[in-house]
Write a protein that holds these residues in place. Structure first.
Motif, PDB file in Angstrom:
ATOM      1  N   VAL A   2      22.250   0.745   7.251  1.00 65.40           N
ATOM      2  CA  VAL A   2      20.897   0.198   7.154  1.00 65.40           C
ATOM      3  C   VAL A   2      20.545  -0.041   5.693  1.00 65.40           C
ATOM      4  O   VAL A   2      20.737   0.825   4.844  1.00 65.40           O
ATOM      5  CB  VAL A   2      19.878   1.154   7.793  1.00 65.40           C
ATOM      6  N   GLN A   3      20.042  -1.220   5.420  1.00 64.84           N
ATOM      7  CA  GLN A   3      19.601  -1.563   4.068  1.00 64.84           C
ATOM      8  C   GLN A   3      18.202  -2.139   4.121  1.00 64.84           C
ATOM      9  O   GLN A   3      17.846  -2.843   5.067  1.00 64.84           O
ATOM     10  CB  GLN A   3      20.565  -2.557   3.430  1.00 64.84           C
ATOM     11  N   LEU A   4      17.417  -1.828   3.101  1.00 68.12           N
ATOM     12  CA  LEU A   4      16.051  -2.320   2.994  1.00 68.12           C
ATOM     13  C   LEU A   4      15.911  -3.092   1.682  1.00 68.12           C
ATOM     14  O   LEU A   4      16.453  -2.683   0.653  1.00 68.12           O
ATOM     15  CB  LEU A   4      15.049  -1.164   3.002  1.00 68.12           C
ATOM     16  N   GLN A   5      15.160  -4.173   1.733  1.00 65.75           N
ATOM     17  CA  GLN A   5      14.960  -4.987   0.546  1.00 65.75           C
ATOM     18  C   GLN A   5      13.514  -5.444   0.473  1.00 65.75           C
ATOM     19  O   GLN A   5      13.026  -6.140   1.368  1.00 65.75           O
ATOM     20  CB  GLN A   5      15.878  -6.213   0.567  1.00 65.75           C
ATOM     21  N   GLU A   6      12.842  -5.070  -0.623  1.00 64.13           N
ATOM     22  CA  GLU A   6      11.462  -5.492  -0.827  1.00 64.13           C
ATOM     23  C   GLU A   6      11.433  -6.890  -1.449  1.00 64.13           C
ATOM     24  O   GLU A   6      12.327  -7.262  -2.232  1.00 64.13           O
ATOM     25  CB  GLU A   6      10.726  -4.539  -1.778  1.00 64.13           C
ATOM     26  N   SER A   7      10.396  -7.641  -1.138  1.00 62.82           N
ATOM     27  CA  SER A   7      10.196  -8.941  -1.764  1.00 62.82           C
ATOM     28  C   SER A   7       8.708  -9.205  -1.885  1.00 62.82           C
ATOM     29  O   SER A   7       7.914  -8.751  -1.058  1.00 62.82           O
ATOM     30  CB  SER A   7      10.881 -10.052  -0.965  1.00 62.82           C
ATOM     31  N   GLY A   8       8.350  -9.953  -2.923  1.00 64.37           N
ATOM     32  CA  GLY A   8       6.953 -10.274  -3.149  1.00 64.37           C
ATOM     33  C   GLY A   8       6.706 -10.544  -4.613  1.00 64.37           C
ATOM     34  O   GLY A   8       7.613 -10.417  -5.433  1.00 64.37           O
ATOM     35  N   PRO A   9       5.494 -10.894  -4.956  1.00 61.23           N
ATOM     36  CA  PRO A   9       5.185 -11.234  -6.349  1.00 61.23           C
ATOM     37  C   PRO A   9       5.179 -10.016  -7.240  1.00 61.23           C
ATOM     38  O   PRO A   9       4.814  -8.924  -6.816  1.00 61.23           O
ATOM     39  CB  PRO A   9       3.789 -11.849  -6.248  1.00 61.23           C
ATOM     40  N   GLY A  10       5.565 -10.216  -8.486  1.00 67.01           N
ATOM     41  CA  GLY A  10       5.554  -9.126  -9.445  1.00 67.01           C
ATOM     42  C   GLY A  10       4.236  -8.995 -10.186  1.00 67.01           C
ATOM     43  O   GLY A  10       3.975  -7.970 -10.819  1.00 67.01           O
ATOM     44  N   LEU A  11       3.405 -10.008 -10.061  1.00 65.31           N
ATOM     45  CA  LEU A  11       2.127 -10.012 -10.771  1.00 65.31           C
ATOM     46  C   LEU A  11       1.027 -10.454  -9.830  1.00 65.31           C
ATOM     47  O   LEU A  11       1.144 -11.488  -9.158  1.00 65.31           O
ATOM     48  CB  LEU A  11       2.204 -10.952 -11.966  1.00 65.31           C
ATOM     49  N   VAL A  12      -0.021  -9.650  -9.775  1.00 62.74           N
ATOM     50  CA  VAL A  12      -1.156  -9.964  -8.909  1.00 62.74           C
ATOM     51  C   VAL A  12      -2.425  -9.861  -9.739  1.00 62.74           C
ATOM     52  O   VAL A  12      -2.627  -8.864 -10.451  1.00 62.74           O
ATOM     53  CB  VAL A  12      -1.234  -9.003  -7.707  1.00 62.74           C
ATOM     54  N   LYS A  13      -3.270 -10.852  -9.644  1.00 64.91           N
ATOM     55  CA  LYS A  13      -4.520 -10.840 -10.406  1.00 64.91           C
ATOM     56  C   LYS A  13      -5.510  -9.869  -9.764  1.00 64.91           C
ATOM     57  O   LYS A  13      -5.517  -9.659  -8.541  1.00 64.91           O
ATOM     58  CB  LYS A  13      -5.115 -12.237 -10.461  1.00 64.91           C
ATOM     59  N   SER A  14      -6.337  -9.283 -10.606  1.00 62.72           N
ATOM     60  CA  SER A  14      -7.359  -8.365 -10.113  1.00 62.72           C
ATOM     61  C   SER A  14      -8.235  -9.030  -9.059  1.00 62.72           C
ATOM     62  O   SER A  14      -8.554 -10.222  -9.167  1.00 62.72           O
ATOM     63  CB  SER A  14      -8.226  -7.890 -11.269  1.00 62.72           C
ATOM     64  N   SER A  15      -8.573  -8.245  -8.070  1.00 64.86           N
ATOM     65  CA  SER A  15      -9.407  -8.619  -6.921  1.00 64.86           C
ATOM     66  C   SER A  15      -8.637  -9.372  -5.848  1.00 64.86           C
ATOM     67  O   SER A  15      -9.151  -9.564  -4.746  1.00 64.86           O
ATOM     68  CB  SER A  15     -10.644  -9.423  -7.340  1.00 64.86           C
ATOM     69  N   GLN A  16      -7.413  -9.795  -6.154  1.00 68.06           N
ATOM     70  CA  GLN A  16      -6.617 -10.484  -5.154  1.00 68.06           C
ATOM     71  C   GLN A  16      -5.867  -9.478  -4.282  1.00 68.06           C
ATOM     72  O   GLN A  16      -5.907  -8.277  -4.503  1.00 68.06           O
ATOM     73  CB  GLN A  16      -5.661 -11.469  -5.816  1.00 68.06           C
ATOM     74  N   THR A  17      -5.178  -9.996  -3.272  1.00 69.37           N
ATOM     75  CA  THR A  17      -4.448  -9.166  -2.325  1.00 69.37           C
ATOM     76  C   THR A  17      -2.957  -9.217  -2.611  1.00 69.37           C
ATOM     77  O   THR A  17      -2.378 -10.306  -2.717  1.00 69.37           O
ATOM     78  CB  THR A  17      -4.717  -9.609  -0.876  1.00 69.37           C
ATOM     79  N   LEU A  18      -2.376  -8.044  -2.740  1.00 69.91           N
ATOM     80  CA  LEU A  18      -0.932  -7.911  -2.892  1.00 69.91           C
ATOM     81  C   LEU A  18      -0.272  -7.954  -1.522  1.00 69.91           C
ATOM     82  O   LEU A  18      -0.748  -7.294  -0.591  1.00 69.91           O
ATOM     83  CB  LEU A  18      -0.600  -6.576  -3.561  1.00 69.91           C
ATOM     84  N   SER A  19       0.804  -8.709  -1.411  1.00 74.53           N
ATOM     85  CA  SER A  19       1.551  -8.755  -0.159  1.00 74.53           C
ATOM     86  C   SER A  19       3.030  -8.569  -0.466  1.00 74.53           C
ATOM     87  O   SER A  19       3.626  -9.348  -1.209  1.00 74.53           O
ATOM     88  CB  SER A  19       1.322 -10.091   0.547  1.00 74.53           C
ATOM     89  N   LEU A  20       3.608  -7.527   0.094  1.00 78.23           N
ATOM     90  CA  LEU A  20       5.032  -7.229  -0.071  1.00 78.23           C
ATOM     91  C   LEU A  20       5.688  -7.139   1.306  1.00 78.23           C
ATOM     92  O   LEU A  20       5.101  -6.567   2.232  1.00 78.23           O
ATOM     93  CB  LEU A  20       5.248  -5.907  -0.794  1.00 78.23           C
ATOM     94  N   THR A  21       6.891  -7.653   1.407  1.00 78.56           N
ATOM     95  CA  THR A  21       7.633  -7.604   2.651  1.00 78.56           C
ATOM     96  C   THR A  21       8.908  -6.816   2.462  1.00 78.56           C
ATOM     97  O   THR A  21       9.572  -6.932   1.419  1.00 78.56           O
ATOM     98  CB  THR A  21       7.958  -9.026   3.150  1.00 78.56           C
ATOM     99  N   CYS A  22       9.240  -6.008   3.447  1.00 74.15           N
ATOM    100  CA  CYS A  22      10.482  -5.246   3.449  1.00 74.15           C
ATOM    101  C   CYS A  22      11.353  -5.754   4.593  1.00 74.15           C
ATOM    102  O   CYS A  22      10.975  -5.627   5.767  1.00 74.15           O
ATOM    103  CB  CYS A  22      10.199  -3.764   3.624  1.00 74.15           C
ATOM    104  N   THR A  23      12.479  -6.302   4.254  1.00 74.78           N
ATOM    105  CA  THR A  23      13.417  -6.809   5.261  1.00 74.78           C
ATOM    106  C   THR A  23      14.497  -5.765   5.508  1.00 74.78           C
ATOM    107  O   THR A  23      15.116  -5.259   4.561  1.00 74.78           O
ATOM    108  CB  THR A  23      14.050  -8.129   4.803  1.00 74.78           C
ATOM    109  N   VAL A  24      14.690  -5.446   6.760  1.00 76.81           N
ATOM    110  CA  VAL A  24      15.652  -4.425   7.157  1.00 76.81           C
ATOM    111  C   VAL A  24      16.887  -5.096   7.741  1.00 76.81           C
ATOM    112  O   VAL A  24      16.778  -5.968   8.615  1.00 76.81           O
ATOM    113  CB  VAL A  24      15.029  -3.464   8.184  1.00 76.81           C
TER     114      VAL A  24
END
Length: 127
Positions: A2-24
């Motif tokens: 089993v392997q997990l890999q995160e993906s998503g933006p490295g920089l998020v502006k204040s007040s915005q929403t961070l979204s990260l995905t983990c693919t298994v």
């Protein structure tokens, strides 16, 4: 394996929403009794458990982050996603996804441990 890999933006502006995905890969997020977690680590500090989604689809959150956190999944793509709203510079951390068995929740949740970890991804909340 089993392997997990995160993906998503490295920089998020204040007040915005961070979204990260983990693919298994190498296993299914619907495997019974497994929990799929999001954990973060501020610079120079310990790990902070943010929340988890169970193989059943039930979700569990850290009470201190619950109002800003959402975890959901796409079983067809075998991945799960973290959303953290109202980001501030204090959300600058390394974010990890992790899988394991045994999550015990009362007023707070405690894990029996994580057998699988992603490599982590740095996220910076900009002011």
């Amino acid at each position: 394996q089993v392997q997990l890999q995160e993906s998503g933006p490295g920089l998020v502006k204040s007040s915005q929403t961070l979204s990260l995905t983990c693919t298994v890969s190498g296993g299914s997020i619907t495997t019974p009794d497994y929990y799929w977690n999001w954990i973060r680590q501020p610079p120079g500090k310990g790990l902070e458990w943010m929340g988890a989604i169970a193989s059943t689809g039930s979700t569990y959150y850290n009470p201190s982050l619950k109002s800003r956190t959402s975890i959901f999944r796409d079983t067809s793509r075998n991945h799960f996603t973290l959303q953290l709203s109202s980001v501030t510079p204090e959300d600058t951390d390394v974010y990890y996804c992790a899988g394991g068995m045994g999550l015990h929740c009362g007023s707070e949740c405690r894990s029996d441990g994580y057998g699988y970890w992603g490599q982590g991804t740095q996220v910076t909340g900009s002011s």
